[in-house]
Design a protein around this motif. Structure first.
Motif, short mmCIF file in Angstrom:
data_model
loop_
_atom_site.label_atom_id
_atom_site.label_comp_id
_atom_site.label_asym_id
_atom_site.label_seq_id
_atom_site.Cartn_x
_atom_site.Cartn_y
_atom_site.Cartn_z
N PHE A 1 0.85 -1.19 0.00
CA PHE A 1 0.00 0.00 0.00
C PHE A 1 0.89 1.24 0.00
O PHE A 1 1.84 1.34 0.79
CB PHE A 1 -0.93 0.00 1.22
N ILE A 2 0.57 2.19 -0.90
CA ILE A 2 1.38 3.39 -1.10
C ILE A 2 0.50 4.62 -0.92
O ILE A 2 -0.59 4.70 -1.49
CB ILE A 2 2.01 3.40 -2.51
N ALA A 3 0.94 5.58 -0.13
CA ALA A 3 0.20 6.84 0.04
C ALA A 3 0.55 7.79 -1.11
O ALA A 3 1.73 8.02 -1.41
CB ALA A 3 0.56 7.48 1.37
N SER A 4 -0.46 8.32 -1.76
CA SER A 4 -0.23 9.28 -2.83
C SER A 4 0.51 10.51 -2.30
O SER A 4 0.23 11.00 -1.21
CB SER A 4 -1.56 9.72 -3.44
N THR A 5 1.45 10.99 -3.08
CA THR A 5 2.20 12.20 -2.71
C THR A 5 1.64 13.44 -3.39
O THR A 5 2.16 14.54 -3.22
CB THR A 5 3.68 12.04 -3.09
#
Length: 368
Positions: free
Chosen positions: A355-359
Motif C-alpha cells: 500500500f502506497i500513500a499518494s504524494t
C-alpha cells in the motif's frame, strides 16, 4: 493477491453498511478480478494521481472521495471525467471509493483527525449505525474445544468492549447413534455413543454471522454439527459521524493556532470570541455544516470542520458554538492512515499487496 480479496479485507474495516444512504461507495472503474501487487491510496482521483498510479505500477486505487459522484449518462472521453476513466481502463487500473464508511469506521478518518488533535476521552458525535448482537452455542468434544475457541475468535466472535477471546464453556455429555449412511468421527453405525463434550458460547455482531458460522463448521470434527444461534436484545458496535473529546484548557485563539500546527494547514477560518476558554472539541472531516446543532447538544465549545458556509457560521455564532475551519483537504490524513492500517492488517497474509500513500496534493485552493 486477488483484488476481490484485497477489498474483502479492507471492508472488514470500512464496512459498506456504515456508509450514509446514497453515498456512491465501492468499485467505480475497472475490475477487481485480477491480481493486485500495489495499491495507491488517495483522497481524490485526478489525472496527476492516475499518472502516479501508472508510474508506481499500481493495479488498484483506493480513494476517499468517489470519482463518479453522480450518475454518468455517457463516458465521453473528451470530458475530464471521461478522459480519466479511459486512462484507468487503458492501463488496467481499478478505482474503488470508500467515503462515509471510512469516515465512520473505528480508526477511520474522523478518528485519525481526533487523534491528530490529541483529543482525550473521545466519543462518537452523531450515531448513525448500530448492530444487533447474536449468540452462538456450539457443542463439541472436549478434545477439540480449545481449537474451536481459537477459530471463533479468529472470525471475530467473542469481542466485548476492549476484551477479545471472550467465551463461556459448560461441560456435559452428548448422546447420539449413527444411522446407516453416516460417517461418524466418533462411534459406530447403530451403536449409541456417549461423548464428553463442551458447550461453547460466544457473542458477535450480526454482520459477522456468515464468517463465524463458517469458522465454526470448519473447526468442528463432526459431519453434523449441533449448534444454536439467536439474536440478543442488546446492541453493539455503535458507529457514527464525527468525534468529540477534550483538549487541555486554552483560549480559542490558541486553539486555532494549535489546529493549524497539528493538521499542517497554512490557515484556518475561525468564528467566535478569541478570548473564550475552550476544552470540549467536536471534529468532522470534510463538510460538517449539517452538524453544528449536534456539536452544540454534545456540549462542544468548538467544531473543527471544513467548507463552513457563511450563514451556517452565523447560526453557529448565534447558538454559542465556535468554528475552526481548516479546509476540506485535511481529510488527506486518510492516505497515510489507511496505508498504515492496511499494512498492519495484512501483515500475516500471503502475497499481501504493498500500500502506497499518494504524494499528490489535491488541494485546489492557494493563498494570494
Amino acid at each position: 493477491m486477488n483484488g476481490h480479496r484485497v477489498i474483502e479485507l479492507f471492508e472488514r474495516w470500512a464496512k459498506p453498511t456504515l456508509a450514509m444512504e446514497g453515498d456512491p461507495i465501492g468499485l467505480h472503474i475497472g475490475t477487481l478480478n485480477k491480481e493486485i501487487s500495489r495499491v495507491l491510496v488517495t483522497l481524490d482521483v485526478t489525472p496527476a494521481v492516475i499518472q502516479e498510479a501508472i508510474d508506481n505500477h499500481c493495479e488498484l486505487i483506493i480513494a476517499h472521495h468517489p470519482p463518479i459522484f453522480r450518475k454518468l449518462k455517457a463516458v465521453d472521453t473528451s470530458t475530464p471525467v471521461g478522459a480519466m476513466i479511459e486512462k484507468c481502463i487503458k492501463h488496467d487500473i481499478a478505482v474503488y471509493a470508500a467515503h462515509t464508511n471510512l469516515d465512520i469506521a473505528a480508526g477511520g478518518v474522523n478518528d485519525m483527525l481526533a487523534q491528530a488533535l490529541e483529543l482525550e476521552d473521545i466519543e462518537i458525535l452523531t450515531e448513525t449505525y448500530s448492530e444487533r448482537v447474536m449468540k452462538l452455542a456450539v457443542f463439541i468434544p472436549e478434545t477439540h474445544a480449545d481449537a474451536m475457541r481459537q477459530a471463533l475468535a479468529g472470525a471475530g466472535a467473542g469481542e466485548i468492549g476492549d476484551y477479545e477471546h471472550v467465551s463461556y464453556s459448560m461441560k456435559g455429555q452428548g448422546r447420539f447413534r449413527p444411522a446407516e449412511g453416516a460417517d461418524p468421527f466418533i462411534g459406530e453405525i447403530g451403536k449409541l455413543e456417549l461423548v464428553d463434550e463442551e458447550k461453547i458460547e460466544v457473542v458477535f455482531p450480526t454482520s459477522k454471522k456468515a464468517r463465524v458460522v463458517k469458522a465454526m463448521l470448519n473447526a468442528h470434527p463432526y459431519e453434523e454439527v449441533a449448534y444454536d444461534i439467536y439474536t440478543l436484545d442488546i446492541e453493539a458496535n455503535e458507529h457514527g459521524l464525527g468525534r468529540i473529546g477534550r483538549v487541555h484548557d486554552m483560549n480559542l485563539e490558541q486553539f486555532a493556532s494549535y489546529v493549524k500546527q497539528k493538521l499542517g494547514v497554512p490557515f484556518v477560518r475561525v468564528t467566535g470570541d478569541f478570548s473564550k476558554s475552550v476544552t470540549k472539541i467536536a471534529v468532522i472531516g470534510g463538510d460538517g455544516n449539517k452538524y453544528i446543532y449536534d456539536a452544540k447538544r454534545a456540549g462542544a465549545d468548538v467544531l473543527v470542520t471544513g467548507d463552513m458556509y457563511f450563514h451556517t457560521a452565523q447560526d453557529a455564532e448565534t447558538i454559542g458554538l465556535s468554528i475552526v475551519d481548516p479546509g476540506h483537504h485535511v481529510e488527506a490524513i486518510m492516505k497515510q492512515g489507511t496505508v498504515d492500517y492496511m499494512t498492519e492488517l495484512l501483515k500475516n497474509e500471503k502475497k499481501a499487496p504493498e500500500f502506497i500513500a499518494s504524494t499528490i496534493s489535491t488541494e485546489p485552493f492557494k493563498l494570494v
